[in-house]
Enzyme design. Sequence first.
Site, PDB file in Angstrom:
ATOM      1  N   ASP A 103       0.854  -1.195   0.000  1.00 62.10           N
ATOM      2  CA  ASP A 103       0.000   0.000   0.000  1.00 62.10           C
ATOM      3  C   ASP A 103       0.887   1.242   0.000  1.00 62.10           C
ATOM      4  OD1 ASP A 103      -2.140  -1.721   0.266  1.00 62.10           O
ATOM      5  OD2 ASP A 103      -2.201  -1.533   2.459  1.00 62.10           O
TER       6      ASP A 103
HETATM    7  N1  URA Z   1      -1.005  -5.956   3.918  1.00 61.64           N
HETATM    8  C1  URA Z   1      -1.549  -4.722   3.901  1.00 61.64           C
HETATM    9  O1  URA Z   1      -2.592  -4.491   4.490  1.00 61.64           O
HETATM   10  N2  URA Z   1      -0.905  -3.758   3.251  1.00 61.64           N
HETATM   11  C2  URA Z   1       0.283  -3.941   2.617  1.00 61.64           C
HETATM   12  O2  URA Z   1       0.839  -2.999   2.051  1.00 61.64           O
HETATM   13  C3  URA Z   1       0.833  -5.230   2.644  1.00 61.64           C
HETATM   14  C4  URA Z   1       0.170  -6.228   3.300  1.00 61.64           C
END
Ligand code: URA
Length: 232
Positions: A103
């Site tokens: 993310d």
């Molecule tokens: N899980 C998440 O919620 N976000 C990420 O960026 C990676 C794994």
Amino acid sequence: MRLDKYISSQGKYSRSDVKKLIKQGLVSVDGRSAKSPELQVDPDSSLVVICGETINYKEHIYIMLNKPAGVISATDDKSKKTVLDLVPPELYRDGLFPAGRLDADTTGFVLLTDDGDFAHRILSPKNHVEKTYIATLADPISDEDISALEEGILLKDGYQCLPSKIKRINEKEIEIKICEGKYHQIKRMIGAVGNKVLTLYRAQIGGLPLDIDLKEGFCREITQEELGEITT
Ligand code: URA
């Protein structure tokens, strides 16, 4: 393989650069000046020199990036900075992509490659390549919550997660290992036990930790030896 394809596949020179440099007599193959971009070369044995530099041919490239917050795991975006924008020209190749997305607000290890088969191998949950994250949480996490997450939590949308491995670092911080990578997976897993992720950092892919000397926003090539550590 054609000489221009062989050289341009390594990223630094385009096919038209190669054509011009051949005309200028700046490209040689096995010690002889190359006369045509169509000349056939053997990637395993030909010695190709361009502008005085020997090509160290690699079929694929594997890059470790320490992703800062605010950068998106896409290959192209009109307004936001992407992980590919952080790749220096000497490591850049056509076809590079992130093997697994983080993310925008997640930091840490992103592996970039142009090798689709390898990416599939490390991403498919069937191959059990664990991704290790450090998460800080809004509320203390209980032993019951940890057990529920380790057994495989049911998300609010009905998705049944695979088991995970968790170590408590302190009451509001955990290390969590998962083999799957659904959208917002860890945030949704933590949400399913009524808690919230405040920060998330990916520390390791398989057996390969993020190089602690690699500053945020920087990349380096992954060595062959390190590549083996990912899947063992
Ligand atoms: N899980 C998440 O919620 N976000 C990420 O960026 C990676 C794994």
